[in-house]
Design a protein around this motif. Structure first.
Motif, PDB file in Angstrom:
ATOM      1  N   SER A  43      60.340  44.182  32.821  1.00 36.16           N
ATOM      2  CA  SER A  43      59.491  44.958  33.046  1.00 36.16           C
ATOM      3  C   SER A  43      58.151  45.034  32.806  1.00 36.16           C
ATOM      4  O   SER A  43      57.285  45.120  33.665  1.00 36.16           O
ATOM      5  CB  SER A  43      60.106  46.075  32.930  1.00 36.16           C
ATOM      6  N   LEU A  44      57.839  44.950  31.647  1.00 40.03           N
ATOM      7  CA  LEU A  44      56.254  44.597  31.180  1.00 40.03           C
ATOM      8  C   LEU A  44      55.722  43.673  31.715  1.00 40.03           C
ATOM      9  O   LEU A  44      54.540  43.870  32.274  1.00 40.03           O
ATOM     10  CB  LEU A  44      56.197  44.783  29.373  1.00 40.03           C
ATOM     11  N   PRO A  45      56.315  42.345  31.610  1.00 43.08           N
ATOM     12  CA  PRO A  45      55.622  41.351  32.248  1.00 43.08           C
ATOM     13  C   PRO A  45      55.605  41.469  33.681  1.00 43.08           C
ATOM     14  O   PRO A  45      54.320  40.796  34.221  1.00 43.08           O
ATOM     15  CB  PRO A  45      56.692  40.195  31.913  1.00 43.08           C
ATOM     16  N   PHE A  46      56.273  42.076  34.396  1.00 44.21           N
ATOM     17  CA  PHE A  46      56.229  42.064  35.733  1.00 44.21           C
ATOM     18  C   PHE A  46      54.888  43.150  36.038  1.00 44.21           C
ATOM     19  O   PHE A  46      54.420  42.918  36.897  1.00 44.21           O
ATOM     20  CB  PHE A  46      57.618  42.499  36.273  1.00 44.21           C
ATOM     21  N   TYR A  47      54.996  44.129  35.307  1.00 48.29           N
ATOM     22  CA  TYR A  47      53.817  45.047  35.377  1.00 48.29           C
ATOM     23  C   TYR A  47      52.436  44.044  35.334  1.00 48.29           C
ATOM     24  O   TYR A  47      51.606  44.486  36.187  1.00 48.29           O
ATOM     25  CB  TYR A  47      53.635  46.297  34.367  1.00 48.29           C
ATOM     26  N   LEU A  48      52.429  43.195  34.434  1.00 44.93           N
ATOM     27  CA  LEU A  48      51.238  42.448  34.310  1.00 44.93           C
ATOM     28  C   LEU A  48      51.140  41.464  35.415  1.00 44.93           C
ATOM     29  O   LEU A  48      49.848  41.363  36.065  1.00 44.93           O
ATOM     30  CB  LEU A  48      51.256  41.537  32.968  1.00 44.93           C
ATOM     31  N   LEU A  49      52.137  40.935  36.061  1.00 44.16           N
ATOM     32  CA  LEU A  49      51.824  40.310  37.110  1.00 44.16           C
ATOM     33  C   LEU A  49      51.505  40.921  38.452  1.00 44.16           C
ATOM     34  O   LEU A  49      50.889  40.630  39.163  1.00 44.16           O
ATOM     35  CB  LEU A  49      53.282  39.490  37.254  1.00 44.16           C
ATOM     36  N   THR A  50      52.055  42.154  38.680  1.00 40.42           N
ATOM     37  CA  THR A  50      51.783  42.903  39.698  1.00 40.42           C
ATOM     38  C   THR A  50      50.402  43.365  39.659  1.00 40.42           C
ATOM     39  O   THR A  50      49.718  43.345  40.524  1.00 40.42           O
ATOM     40  CB  THR A  50      52.642  44.181  39.805  1.00 40.42           C
ATOM     41  N   ASN A  51      49.848  43.720  38.512  1.00 41.85           N
ATOM     42  CA  ASN A  51      48.399  44.099  38.070  1.00 41.85           C
ATOM     43  C   ASN A  51      47.626  43.003  38.477  1.00 41.85           C
ATOM     44  O   ASN A  51      46.438  43.210  39.000  1.00 41.85           O
ATOM     45  CB  ASN A  51      48.443  44.579  36.847  1.00 41.85           C
ATOM     46  N   LEU A  52      47.893  41.744  37.918  1.00 44.47           N
ATOM     47  CA  LEU A  52      46.947  40.672  38.298  1.00 44.47           C
ATOM     48  C   LEU A  52      47.054  40.345  39.768  1.00 44.47           C
ATOM     49  O   LEU A  52      45.839  40.217  40.535  1.00 44.47           O
ATOM     50  CB  LEU A  52      47.554  39.319  37.830  1.00 44.47           C
ATOM     51  N   LEU A  53      48.255  40.677  40.632  1.00 45.97           N
ATOM     52  CA  LEU A  53      48.119  40.587  42.136  1.00 45.97           C
ATOM     53  C   LEU A  53      47.497  41.233  42.640  1.00 45.97           C
ATOM     54  O   LEU A  53      46.724  40.898  43.690  1.00 45.97           O
ATOM     55  CB  LEU A  53      49.583  40.287  42.093  1.00 45.97           C
ATOM     56  N   GLY A  54      47.611  42.742  42.687  1.00 46.44           N
ATOM     57  CA  GLY A  54      47.136  43.646  43.572  1.00 46.44           C
ATOM     58  C   GLY A  54      46.938  44.971  42.738  1.00 46.44           C
ATOM     59  O   GLY A  54      47.182  46.143  43.317  1.00 46.44           O
ATOM     60  N   GLY A  55      46.528  45.103  41.400  1.00 42.63           N
ATOM     61  CA  GLY A  55      46.420  46.461  40.864  1.00 42.63           C
ATOM     62  C   GLY A  55      45.183  47.094  41.216  1.00 42.63           C
ATOM     63  O   GLY A  55      44.640  46.717  42.243  1.00 42.63           O
ATOM     64  N   PRO A  56      44.716  48.184  40.312  1.00 45.47           N
ATOM     65  CA  PRO A  56      43.653  48.889  40.954  1.00 45.47           C
ATOM     66  C   PRO A  56      42.145  48.381  40.935  1.00 45.47           C
ATOM     67  O   PRO A  56      41.319  48.821  41.500  1.00 45.47           O
ATOM     68  CB  PRO A  56      43.675  50.047  39.972  1.00 45.47           C
ATOM     69  N   SER A  57      42.131  47.123  40.155  1.00 42.31           N
ATOM     70  CA  SER A  57      40.867  46.519  40.066  1.00 42.31           C
ATOM     71  C   SER A  57      40.514  45.948  41.292  1.00 42.31           C
ATOM     72  O   SER A  57      41.389  45.415  42.156  1.00 42.31           O
ATOM     73  CB  SER A  57      40.797  45.519  38.951  1.00 42.31           C
ATOM     74  N   MET A  58      39.164  45.632  41.585  1.00 42.78           N
ATOM     75  CA  MET A  58      38.472  44.934  42.742  1.00 42.78           C
ATOM     76  C   MET A  58      38.549  43.343  42.821  1.00 42.78           C
ATOM     77  O   MET A  58      38.593  42.910  43.847  1.00 42.78           O
ATOM     78  CB  MET A  58      37.147  45.365  43.007  1.00 42.78           C
TER      79      MET A  58
ATOM     80  N   THR B  37      41.332  41.702  42.088  1.00 42.15           N
ATOM     81  CA  THR B  37      42.905  41.013  42.284  1.00 42.15           C
ATOM     82  C   THR B  37      42.892  40.077  43.125  1.00 42.15           C
ATOM     83  O   THR B  37      42.239  39.717  43.554  1.00 42.15           O
ATOM     84  CB  THR B  37      43.692  42.195  42.549  1.00 42.15           C
ATOM     85  N   ARG B  38      44.064  39.210  42.983  1.00 42.36           N
ATOM     86  CA  ARG B  38      44.187  37.868  43.664  1.00 42.36           C
ATOM     87  C   ARG B  38      44.214  38.312  45.236  1.00 42.36           C
ATOM     88  O   ARG B  38      43.728  37.724  45.952  1.00 42.36           O
ATOM     89  CB  ARG B  38      45.490  37.258  43.073  1.00 42.36           C
ATOM     90  N   LEU B  39      45.112  39.628  45.268  1.00 40.58           N
ATOM     91  CA  LEU B  39      45.212  39.753  46.893  1.00 40.58           C
ATOM     92  C   LEU B  39      43.877  40.285  47.629  1.00 40.58           C
ATOM     93  O   LEU B  39      43.385  39.986  48.446  1.00 40.58           O
ATOM     94  CB  LEU B  39      46.407  40.785  47.097  1.00 40.58           C
ATOM     95  N   SER B  40      43.310  41.016  46.488  1.00 37.68           N
ATOM     96  CA  SER B  40      41.939  41.648  47.112  1.00 37.68           C
ATOM     97  C   SER B  40      40.803  40.586  47.564  1.00 37.68           C
ATOM     98  O   SER B  40      40.029  40.148  48.261  1.00 37.68           O
ATOM     99  CB  SER B  40      41.417  42.606  46.204  1.00 37.68           C
ATOM    100  N   MET B  41      40.809  39.707  46.245  1.00 40.67           N
ATOM    101  CA  MET B  41      39.617  38.487  46.708  1.00 40.67           C
ATOM    102  C   MET B  41      39.757  37.483  47.648  1.00 40.67           C
ATOM    103  O   MET B  41      38.971  37.380  48.175  1.00 40.67           O
ATOM    104  CB  MET B  41      39.877  37.887  45.229  1.00 40.67           C
ATOM    105  N   THR B  42      41.290  37.543  47.936  1.00 45.63           N
ATOM    106  CA  THR B  42      41.555  36.530  49.130  1.00 45.63           C
ATOM    107  C   THR B  42      41.317  37.092  50.504  1.00 45.63           C
ATOM    108  O   THR B  42      40.731  36.929  51.437  1.00 45.63           O
ATOM    109  CB  THR B  42      43.066  35.826  48.820  1.00 45.63           C
TER     110      THR B  42
END
Length: 411
Positions: free
Chosen positions: A255-270, A272-277
């Motif tokens: 669960s904690l690693p998956f939080y990290l992965l989800t955060n990297l993918l599309g968390g609240p920061s501008m 994130t991988r999804l936001s940048m793409t």
């Protein structure tokens, strides 16, 4: 020295307290291990309706006196319902903490559900349902639950249906509490500049006389649901999309690693991988989010975004491409370091929001029977490896394991 103090009363109620210096405000509340998934099919919406009705009268207070008790001294009184939790909470100046505790105990354990107030509140909840339906960004999240979890209670709308809301009576609320209320499965959580000794003394004063309640409910375990794809037409100008699947439960090693992965993918920061793409590189969305919500026996991973209807398929393909990239290419040393630093920084900032911290303390103690401070969580995060994240991505982000729901405009 521990960061949190926990005290258990004879009736099973646990009090969790963190003394926070340099503040005059106390945040406190009851977090109950009861939610919409504990409803029977004919009860859909009852937990949320109870949350509303708790403010409508107790044996010694009418609705006006409940609302005025905290608001009149500049405080805030609120509540929320989720799939697995109900919370009643308040924020007040520290000198009004005792009054807030007494009031919260009153509405949590001694509500009487006046029939006239039930009739009035039906209309309020129906308006709330209309408000969410008219917001496609909110509606798609509720509808996506049904796509992922099917007919299981986790797939049902927390607000209920028009039919059930019109049917509830005072006896329904009383029966629901009798079946589900368990003093061993509720927390009184508190964060403020008060010593633990004083908080525990006042908790004893107002909560020790609460009878031991042992309701066990009938929480239905979740059984695997096959991925689904649905397209729905709505009266809107922007297409909406949800992509996701079931995920790891609370306390799972992943669960904690998956939080990290989800955060990297599309968390609240501008960044994130999804936001940048999808936003920065291709200009397809205004915002795009990836979320992970763990439950006691399963979880939900979801990506949400809106885009022009003619760009919908293109946006979906870019989102799926980012998931594929995480499956096929491990993070580099610097990428992993930055992802960890970002999440730890976000956690530190969230911990300075004392109201959020108070609520998180209660949920954590209910779900995991322990409270971890930031340093303990940081140690776990720093142990996460790139290969571990890639293995999780390969398990969770396979295209044929994902469900999808899209809203498209009517012709």
């Amino acid at each position: 020295m521990t960061e949190f103090d926990v005290h258990t009363l004879d009736n099973g109620i646990r009090i969790a307290h963190k003394q926070a210096t340099h503040t005059k405000v106390v945040h406190c509340g009851f977090i109950l291990d009861i939610g919409s998934r504990d409803e029977q099919p004919e009860q859909q919406g009852l937990a949320h309706f109870w949350e509303h009705m708790a403010f409508k009268g107790t044996r010694k207070r009418k609705a006006y006196h409940i609302l005025n008790r905290v608001d009149s001294v500049g405080g805030e009184l609120n509540a929320y319902t989720t799939k697995e939790k109900i919370c009643f909470y308040a924020s007040v100046l520290d000198r009004h903490f005792e009054n807030a505790l007494e009031l919260l105990a009153d509405i949590t354990f001694d509500s009487i559900f006046p029939e006239k107030q039930i009739e009035r509140e039906r209309s309020v909840i129906l308006e709330e349902m209309s408000m969410y339906y008219d917001s496609p960004e909110d509606a798609i999240q509720d509808d996506f639950d049904a796509v992922v979890f099917g007919e299981h209670p986790l797939g049902k709308n927390i607000l209920g249906t028009n039919e059930t809301i019109h049917r509830f009576s005072r006896e329904d609320f009383q029966h629901f509490l009798q079946v589900n209320m368990n003093t061993g499965k509720l927390i009184f959580s508190c964060v403020g500049n008060l010593p633990s000794k004083k908080v525990f003394q006042l908790a004893e004063k107002y909560l020790a006389l609460v009878p031991t309640l042992a309701g066990q409910g009938n929480r239905l375990p979740f059984v695997h649901q096959l991925p689904q794809q649905e397209i729905r037409t709505r009266t809107l100008t922007q297409a909406q999309c949800a992509i996701g699947r079931t995920a790891y439960p609370v306390g799972d090693d992943c669960s904690l690693p998956f939080y990290l992965l989800t955060n990297l993918l599309g968390g609240p920061s501008m960044n994130t991988r999804l936001s940048m793409t999808l936003r920065e590189k291709h200009g397809l969305v205004y915002s795009i989010d990836a979320e992970y919500q763990p439950y006691t026996d399963t979880g939900l991973f979801a990506i949400y975004f809106g885009t022009e209807p003619r760009q919908l398929n293109r946006a979906i393909n870019f989102a799926l491409k980012e998931l594929k990239l995480l499956r096929e290419k491990p993070l580099g040393t610097m990428q992993l370091h930055r992802a960890k630093e970002q999440m730890m920084g976000q956690m530190a900032m969230n911990s300075e929001n004392n109201q959020s911290l108070m609520l998180a303390m209660g949920r954590s103690l209910l779900d995991q029977y322990e409270l971890e401070n930031l340093e303990a969580l940081y140690k776990k995060i720093n142990k996460i490896t790139a290969s571990q994240l890639q293995e999780i991505a390969q398990e969770m982000f396979q295209k044929d394991g994902l469900s999808m729901l899209t809203y498209v405009p009517e012709d």
